[in-house]
Design an enzyme around this catalytic site. Structure first.
Site, PDB file in Angstrom:
ATOM      1  CB  ALA A  11      25.727  39.405  40.318  1.00 21.13           C
ATOM      2  N   GLY A  99      28.927  51.765  37.261  1.00 24.73           N
ATOM      3  CA  GLY A  99      27.680  52.490  37.053  1.00 24.73           C
ATOM      4  C   GLY A  99      27.123  53.049  38.338  1.00 24.73           C
ATOM      5  CB  THR A 100      28.265  52.763  41.838  1.00 26.65           C
ATOM      6  OG1 THR A 100      28.097  51.355  41.757  1.00 26.65           O
ATOM      7  CG2 THR A 100      27.818  53.246  43.197  1.00 26.65           C
ATOM      8  CB  THR A 101      25.618  57.845  40.708  1.00 24.83           C
ATOM      9  OG1 THR A 101      24.432  57.491  41.439  1.00 24.83           O
ATOM     10  CG2 THR A 101      25.446  57.446  39.255  1.00 24.83           C
ATOM     11  N   PRO A 126      28.063  58.167  35.273  1.00 22.16           N
ATOM     12  CG  PRO A 126      28.072  60.423  35.848  1.00 22.16           C
ATOM     13  CD  PRO A 126      28.764  59.418  34.973  1.00 22.16           C
ATOM     14  CG  PHE A 128      26.986  52.628  31.733  1.00 18.07           C
ATOM     15  CD1 PHE A 128      28.141  52.689  30.969  1.00 18.07           C
ATOM     16  CD2 PHE A 128      27.107  52.426  33.086  1.00 18.07           C
ATOM     17  CE1 PHE A 128      29.393  52.567  31.551  1.00 18.07           C
ATOM     18  CE2 PHE A 128      28.357  52.290  33.689  1.00 18.07           C
ATOM     19  CZ  PHE A 128      29.497  52.364  32.914  1.00 18.07           C
ATOM     20  CG  HIS A 155      16.369  58.142  39.062  1.00 15.68           C
ATOM     21  ND1 HIS A 155      16.657  59.449  38.715  1.00 15.68           N
ATOM     22  CD2 HIS A 155      17.211  57.372  38.325  1.00 15.68           C
ATOM     23  CE1 HIS A 155      17.625  59.461  37.814  1.00 15.68           C
ATOM     24  NE2 HIS A 155      17.987  58.214  37.567  1.00 15.68           N
ATOM     25  CE  LYS A 159      19.767  58.037  41.297  1.00 12.90           C
ATOM     26  NZ  LYS A 159      20.857  57.053  41.129  1.00 12.90           N
ATOM     27  N   GLY A 165      23.359  61.013  39.870  1.00 10.17           N
ATOM     28  CA  GLY A 165      24.662  61.284  39.273  1.00 10.17           C
ATOM     29  C   GLY A 165      24.536  61.898  37.898  1.00 10.17           C
ATOM     30  CB  THR A 166      22.162  61.284  35.111  1.00 10.14           C
ATOM     31  OG1 THR A 166      22.528  59.913  34.979  1.00 10.14           O
ATOM     32  CG2 THR A 166      21.887  61.867  33.735  1.00 10.14           C
TER      33      THR A 166
END
Length: 267
Positions: A11, A99-101, A126, A128, A155, A159, A165-166
């Site tokens: 968070a 949303g974690t890859t 991967p 959103f 990215h 990262k 992941g995408t």
């Protein structure tokens, strides 16, 4: 209108804090807890830069899920931590939106089995961003006609996983419709290792990591006398929030794990 009670993991990070601001905008969502290694025992509103929530920070997922009554876990952490969090959520009958890859195929298989056994919905995506999901679907269609393809993903330099992941998900979707082939000259060789990028089923994936970037991808198709390019850019992390909200609304109705937002968008 039923209120969905949400826990956010990660968070205090850039994506996590954006998710908190998204929750603040929706009257049908209620933040009941946060999981983060920082700020343990503090209320969200006590942390500078975060929205005005009374919910507490916990440094352990199991402690949090045992202390609060949650419907959904939003996990925006790292692959290793994200797997632990997702598994814990399923075992607590809390629906994960992840949303974690970087999950391995074995980890995804284990999570899928737990979800199916307990009939608890889960969404692992991967990406959103709605535009990115559409890009992946269009790439799958284009690959039927353009089997020569390369993926360039860009990215920010913090990262952890590469390719993204995408990019991997895009390549997997392309693989479903593309005739397998090794691209380039048969005698091609790299004078510097890695110059041609990663090889995935004969297609190439290139990863760029630089300050100032958020999340960007191009899928470039080549044919005789022409190129066809699909491109998506996320300039701000807010671009992912509509997809997270969409997944939250869907996951409370699911009884199994869904990998990829496209399966929810195309139903």
């Amino acid at each position: 209108m039923k209120t969905i009670k949400v826990v956010v993991a990660g968070a205090s990070g850039k994506m996590g804090s954006e998710a908190l601001r998204m929750i603040k905008k929706h009257n049908d969502l209620e933040l009941v807890g946060c999981v983060d290694l920082q700020h343990t025992g503090m209320q969200v509103k006590e942390v500078e830069g975060l929205p005005d929530f009374d919910a507490l920070f916990y440094n352990d997922i199991n402690t949090c899920l045992e202390a609060v009554n949650a419907d959904v876990l939003i996990d925006l952490t790292s692959p290793k931590v994200g797997f632990k969090h997702t598994k814990a959520a399923l075992l607590h009958d809390v629906r994960p939106v992840v949303g974690t890859t970087g999950f391995t195929s074995e980890e995804l298989a284990e999570l899928t089995a737990i979800s199916k056994e307990r009939q608890i919905g889960a969404v692992i995506a991967p990406n959103f961003a709605m535009g990115a999901v559409l890009m992946m679907q269009f790439a799958k269609t284009a690959a039927k006609y353009f089997p020569d393809v390369e993926i360039i993903e860009k990215h920010h330099d913090q990262k952890l996983d590469a390719p993204s992941g995408t990019a991997v998900k895009t390549a997997e979707l392309i693989q479903e419709t593309r005739k397998q082939k090794s691209q380039g000259h048969p005698e091609e060789h790299e004078t510097i290792d890695g110059a041609r990028g990663a090889d995935f089923d004969g297609m190439r994936i290139h990863s760029v990591r630089l300050p100032g970037l958020v999340a960007h991808q191009e899928v470039i198709f080549g044919g005789p006398g022409e190129n066809f390019t699909l491109k998506h850019d996320s300039f701000h992390r807010e671009s992912f929030m509509s997809g997270i909200k969409f997944a939250i609304d869907k996951v409370v109705k699911l009884t199994d794990l869904v990998y990829g937002l496209e399966h929810l968008m195309m139903d």
